[in-house]
Design a protein around this motif. Structure first.
Motif, PDB file in Angstrom:
ATOM      1  N   LEU A 143     -19.311 -21.293 -40.465  1.00  0.00           N
ATOM      2  CA  LEU A 143     -18.127 -22.190 -40.775  1.00  0.00           C
ATOM      3  C   LEU A 143     -18.404 -23.067 -41.931  1.00  0.00           C
ATOM      4  O   LEU A 143     -17.413 -23.304 -42.797  1.00  0.00           O
ATOM      5  N   CYS A 144     -19.486 -23.615 -42.043  1.00  0.00           N
ATOM      6  CA  CYS A 144     -19.626 -24.629 -43.159  1.00  0.00           C
ATOM      7  C   CYS A 144     -19.779 -23.895 -44.422  1.00  0.00           C
ATOM      8  O   CYS A 144     -19.315 -24.183 -45.333  1.00  0.00           O
ATOM      9  N   SER A 145     -20.482 -22.624 -44.371  1.00  0.00           N
ATOM     10  CA  SER A 145     -20.579 -21.785 -45.580  1.00  0.00           C
ATOM     11  C   SER A 145     -18.907 -21.210 -46.180  1.00  0.00           C
ATOM     12  O   SER A 145     -18.514 -21.302 -47.220  1.00  0.00           O
TER      13      SER A 145
ATOM     14  N   ALA B 224     -15.834 -38.580 -44.390  1.00  0.00           N
ATOM     15  CA  ALA B 224     -16.028 -37.081 -43.614  1.00  0.00           C
ATOM     16  C   ALA B 224     -15.579 -37.150 -42.276  1.00  0.00           C
ATOM     17  O   ALA B 224     -16.488 -37.866 -41.403  1.00  0.00           O
ATOM     18  N   LYS B 225     -14.257 -37.307 -41.959  1.00  0.00           N
ATOM     19  CA  LYS B 225     -13.733 -37.425 -40.678  1.00  0.00           C
ATOM     20  C   LYS B 225     -13.611 -36.032 -40.036  1.00  0.00           C
ATOM     21  O   LYS B 225     -14.784 -35.269 -39.975  1.00  0.00           O
ATOM     22  N   ALA B 226     -12.471 -35.891 -39.433  1.00  0.00           N
ATOM     23  CA  ALA B 226     -12.501 -34.532 -38.763  1.00  0.00           C
ATOM     24  C   ALA B 226     -12.459 -33.339 -39.527  1.00  0.00           C
ATOM     25  O   ALA B 226     -12.001 -33.457 -40.740  1.00  0.00           O
ATOM     26  N   PRO B 227     -13.055 -32.195 -39.146  1.00  0.00           N
ATOM     27  CA  PRO B 227     -13.097 -31.062 -40.086  1.00  0.00           C
ATOM     28  C   PRO B 227     -11.820 -30.421 -40.320  1.00  0.00           C
ATOM     29  O   PRO B 227     -10.913 -30.546 -39.333  1.00  0.00           O
ATOM     30  N   VAL B 228     -11.648 -29.803 -41.443  1.00  0.00           N
ATOM     31  CA  VAL B 228     -10.498 -28.866 -41.595  1.00  0.00           C
ATOM     32  C   VAL B 228     -10.357 -27.956 -40.919  1.00  0.00           C
ATOM     33  O   VAL B 228     -11.477 -26.822 -40.842  1.00  0.00           O
ATOM     34  N   PRO B 229      -9.463 -27.437 -40.084  1.00  0.00           N
ATOM     35  CA  PRO B 229      -9.426 -26.164 -39.330  1.00  0.00           C
ATOM     36  C   PRO B 229      -9.806 -25.128 -39.871  1.00  0.00           C
ATOM     37  O   PRO B 229      -8.960 -24.733 -41.157  1.00  0.00           O
ATOM     38  N   GLY B 230     -10.696 -24.213 -39.302  1.00  0.00           N
ATOM     39  CA  GLY B 230     -10.779 -22.906 -40.105  1.00  0.00           C
ATOM     40  C   GLY B 230     -11.611 -22.769 -41.327  1.00  0.00           C
ATOM     41  O   GLY B 230     -11.773 -21.669 -42.076  1.00  0.00           O
TER      42      GLY B 230
ATOM     43  N   LEU C 268     -17.556 -32.782 -50.952  1.00  0.00           N
ATOM     44  CA  LEU C 268     -17.391 -31.689 -50.168  1.00  0.00           C
ATOM     45  C   LEU C 268     -18.728 -31.270 -49.432  1.00  0.00           C
ATOM     46  O   LEU C 268     -18.672 -30.724 -48.226  1.00  0.00           O
ATOM     47  N   GLU C 269     -19.814 -31.095 -50.014  1.00  0.00           N
ATOM     48  CA  GLU C 269     -21.118 -30.775 -49.370  1.00  0.00           C
ATOM     49  C   GLU C 269     -21.339 -31.701 -48.109  1.00  0.00           C
ATOM     50  O   GLU C 269     -21.802 -31.446 -47.094  1.00  0.00           O
ATOM     51  N   MET C 270     -20.986 -33.135 -48.352  1.00  0.00           N
ATOM     52  CA  MET C 270     -21.251 -34.132 -47.176  1.00  0.00           C
ATOM     53  C   MET C 270     -20.164 -33.589 -45.986  1.00  0.00           C
ATOM     54  O   MET C 270     -20.479 -33.628 -44.932  1.00  0.00           O
ATOM     55  N   LYS C 271     -19.007 -33.244 -46.264  1.00  0.00           N
ATOM     56  CA  LYS C 271     -18.007 -32.906 -45.366  1.00  0.00           C
ATOM     57  C   LYS C 271     -18.245 -31.578 -44.719  1.00  0.00           C
ATOM     58  O   LYS C 271     -17.831 -31.341 -43.555  1.00  0.00           O
ATOM     59  N   SER C 272     -18.909 -30.899 -45.354  1.00  0.00           N
ATOM     60  CA  SER C 272     -19.236 -29.346 -44.738  1.00  0.00           C
ATOM     61  C   SER C 272     -20.280 -29.741 -43.435  1.00  0.00           C
ATOM     62  O   SER C 272     -20.325 -28.794 -42.662  1.00  0.00           O
ATOM     63  N   LYS C 273     -21.175 -30.646 -43.603  1.00  0.00           N
ATOM     64  CA  LYS C 273     -21.919 -30.830 -42.661  1.00  0.00           C
ATOM     65  C   LYS C 273     -21.409 -31.225 -41.014  1.00  0.00           C
ATOM     66  O   LYS C 273     -22.112 -31.282 -40.340  1.00  0.00           O
ATOM     67  N   ILE C 274     -20.060 -31.717 -41.305  1.00  0.00           N
ATOM     68  CA  ILE C 274     -19.586 -32.234 -39.972  1.00  0.00           C
ATOM     69  C   ILE C 274     -19.217 -30.926 -39.184  1.00  0.00           C
ATOM     70  O   ILE C 274     -18.906 -30.805 -37.903  1.00  0.00           O
TER      71      ILE C 274
END
Length: 639
Positions: free
Chosen positions: A474-476, A394-400, A462-468
């Motif tokens: 925006l997580c939702s 889980a690195k940089a979040p996907v923009p938007g 994906l749930e782990m990545k959403s927490k960043i």
């Protein structure tokens, strides 16, 4: 009866005498004893008969000697000839007739060799001379094989039937082709695409095959079958290896195959598939047919020769597949390994047909074992895919809050893999074998369990990545985008029937939960501000006026902030975007419309209400319709 008894006595006397030293006077003494013992036998009469029998043996030995010398003269002229004997049909027929006589003579006299040393000596000479004749036959056999291959290069082929033909291969062509020649050999050969494998090649001219059979028959009968088989195998093996080379098959060890880069190996696999099909369905059956014709009547020699001819090429084919099977389990290799697995599966009946005899049992078993190892490799690749998903950080979040690359990769990968669903179902059965029938119940098959497990791993990742994401809304949105993408890919492919309608319904329900979560975290505070507040602490007109103005300012500020932020977010799926906007409009527009009416009708605000109302209901609706465009919004900022 009396004559028969006398002959037996004479035979016994001579046998005893020969055993004791081959002394004729001793035999005479023995007969004297017999005549004294039984007066019915006259010594003189017995002696005369014994002398006559001895004369017969001497004459027989002389006859054998004479026959042998005659055959030696006849055969010698061919054994020492400095030109091919089979260049003249009269010479070849005479040579074979002489060999037949020599074989018959040895067979006829062999039972008497133990009782007579002179006969034994003649037969030793005959055997030695037979060996010389066999050496020359072996040489002629090889010459015929070589000449036959040369003439074969010019033989016109006929596809789709048992016929004489020439199969030439060009590895640079897009597909295998049969190069056919017309009656005029000056014409340029034209490549005809090979659309099926219903072709049998007579790899040698019919006349040559008949000549080879006549030689093979003599060599086998004379006890030189292995030598004949060796010459045949070495010649045909060379032709087969050249054919494999023309098909693009390189002679590579397992270690050499594993050192090839994957990009180059993909090309080699394509060549392998073509070569394996041509070899198993055209070349090997044609070699089997040729062996059976050359060694007709001698099945063991035919089976041994066929095995020796095809073993090297078969091992070459199997070693390549084995090298790929035991190589890297990188997920990108799945599809080419599936091609290998399916090709070997389709060729299993051909392995069974071509290698049905005892000598080829090992080759047949090796093919099955390597086919199963390819199945193990496919299962191993899916295990590596699982590890890839687990390890994806889980690195940089996907923009938007957009669709994560791992989601696209895994779903497109599984979708493509399920195009080979039947094969994968077979692979994921506990024991891969020819008799496995994939389960009719998709939801309970091993493949469906595997796919459900991979989906679970992807969702957890994906749930782990959403927490960043720092913003819960925006997580939702991130989970909505990725969840919707997953559900659509499942519904539009074989994954849907594997994972079941129930799986799709549950995940559609999850999307609604993410939808509600987004609304709560983004808009609940704003909606709460728009509600009528009959319990306000302000009781005087000035206080109520200030309170209403503060609520309007609060709404304007929060709405602008949400719009500015969420207009940069993105919902990729048009239907999902529309549903989310409609849901927001249904919640926000009525509440905002009522709030404006209360604000305008408030005596505390009076005639200056419009001064504080920044957005009309239509403005709010336009702004909502600009949300989730990823920065491409078009609505104005209000009046």
């Amino acid at each position: 009866m009396e004559d028969n008894g006398e002959e037996k006595l004479i035979a016994v006397a001579r046998h005893i005498a020969k055993t004791l030293g081959h002394n004729e006077s001793m035999a005479d003494d023995i007969l004297q004893i017999f005549s004294n013992f039984d007066g019915r036998f006259s010594r003189e009469k017995l002696s005369e008969k014994m002398a006559g029998a001895a004369g017969d043996d001497l004459r027989a030995c002389a006859s054998l000697e004479q026959t042998l010398e005659s055959l030696e003269r006849q055969i010698s002229q061919y054994v020492v000839a400095d030109h091919p004997i089979w260049s003249d049909s009269i010479d070849s027929s005479a040579f074979l007739d002489s060999i037949d006589e020599l074989i018959a003579m040895i067979r006829e006299w062999n039972p008497m060799a133990t009782a007579d040393k002179s006969i034994s000596a003649c037969l030793v000479r005959a055997e030695d001379f037979m060996q010389q004749a066999m050496f020359r036959l072996e040489e002629e056999f090889r010459l015929l094989m070589d000449r036959g291959c040369e003439s074969f290069e010019l033989a016109p082929p006929y596809a789709n039937g048992e016929s004489t033909g020439n199969l030439l291969f060009d590895s640079d062509d897009d597909e295998d082709a049969i190069l056919t020649n017309g009656e005029d050999h000056n014409q340029i050969p034209v490549a005809q695409p090979l659309t099926d494998y219903d072709i049998v090649i007579d790899a040698l001219p019919s006349g040559t095959i008949n000549d080879l059979h006549e030689i093979a028959r003599r060599m086998v009968v004379a006890g030189f079958g292995k030598e004949c088989s060796h010459v045949y195998s070495s010649c045909r093996r060379e032709f087969l290896e050249e054919s494999m080379s023309r098909l693009g098959m390189q002679k590579l060890s397992i270690e050499e195959v594993q050192k090839i880069s994957w990009q180059d190996l993909e090309d080699e696999i394509d060549k392998w598939i073509k070569a394996a099909n041509v070899a198993l369905r055209i070349l090997f059956p044609s070699e089997r047919r040729l062996c059976d014709r050359v060694f007709f009547g001698f099945s063991s020699a035919a089976d041994l020769s066929f095995m020796e001819v095809c073993r090297g090429s078969t091992i070459q084919i199997l070693n390549f597949a084995d090298a790929v099977a035991i190589g890297s389990r990188a997920p990108e290799r799945l599809f080419k390994i599936l091609d290998l697995f399916e090709t070997l599966r389709e060729l299993m009946p051909d392995f069974e047909f071509n290698f049905s005899d005892q000598y080829c049992l090992v080759l047949r078993n090796d093919a099955v074992a390597i086919w199963k190892r390819l199945g193990e490799a496919i299962r191993g690749i899916f295990m590596e895919l699982e590890n890839l998903i687990r390890r994806d950080p889980a690195k940089a979040p996907v923009p938007g809050g957009g669709i994560h690359p791992i989601t696209r990769y895994v779903m497109n990968y599984l979708r493509a893999a399920c195009r080979s669903r039947e094969t994968l179902q077979q692979v994921f059965e506990e024991n891969v074998n020819l008799n496995v029938v994939p389960s009719k119940d998709s939801s309970s098959s091993s493949l469906s369990v595997q796919m459900a497990w991979i989906m679970e791993l992807l969702e957890s990742n994906l749930e782990m990545k959403s927490k960043i994401y720092g913003d819960s809304a925006l997580c939702s949105v991130f989970m909505i985008n990725n969840g919707r993408y997953i559900v659509q890919k499942v519904k539009d492919s074989e994954l849907g029937s594997l994972l079941s309608d129930d799986w799709i319904r549950k995940h559609a329900a999850k999307l609604k939960q993410f939808h509600m979560s987004y609304q709560r975290s983004s808009w609940n505070k704003v909606l709460g501000m728009l509600k009528a507040d009959n319990g306000s602490a302000a009781t005087n007109v000035a206080g109520k006026s200030l309170y209403m103005k503060d609520k309007m300012k609060f709404f304007n500020s929060h709405f602008e902030e949400i719009y500015k932020t969420q207009s940069q977010w993105i919902i990729f799926d048009e239907q999902q975007r529309k549903e989310l906007r409609n849901s927001l409009a249904n919640l926000l527009l009525p509440a905002y419309g009522n709030f404006i009416k209360r604000f305008q009708n408030s005596p505390e605000v009076g005639k200056h209400a419009d001064k504080y109302i920044k957005y009309t209901v239509e403005d709010i609706e336009a702004h909502i319709n600009d949300l989730f465009r990823g920065g491409s919004g078009s609505a104005g900022s209000g009046r």
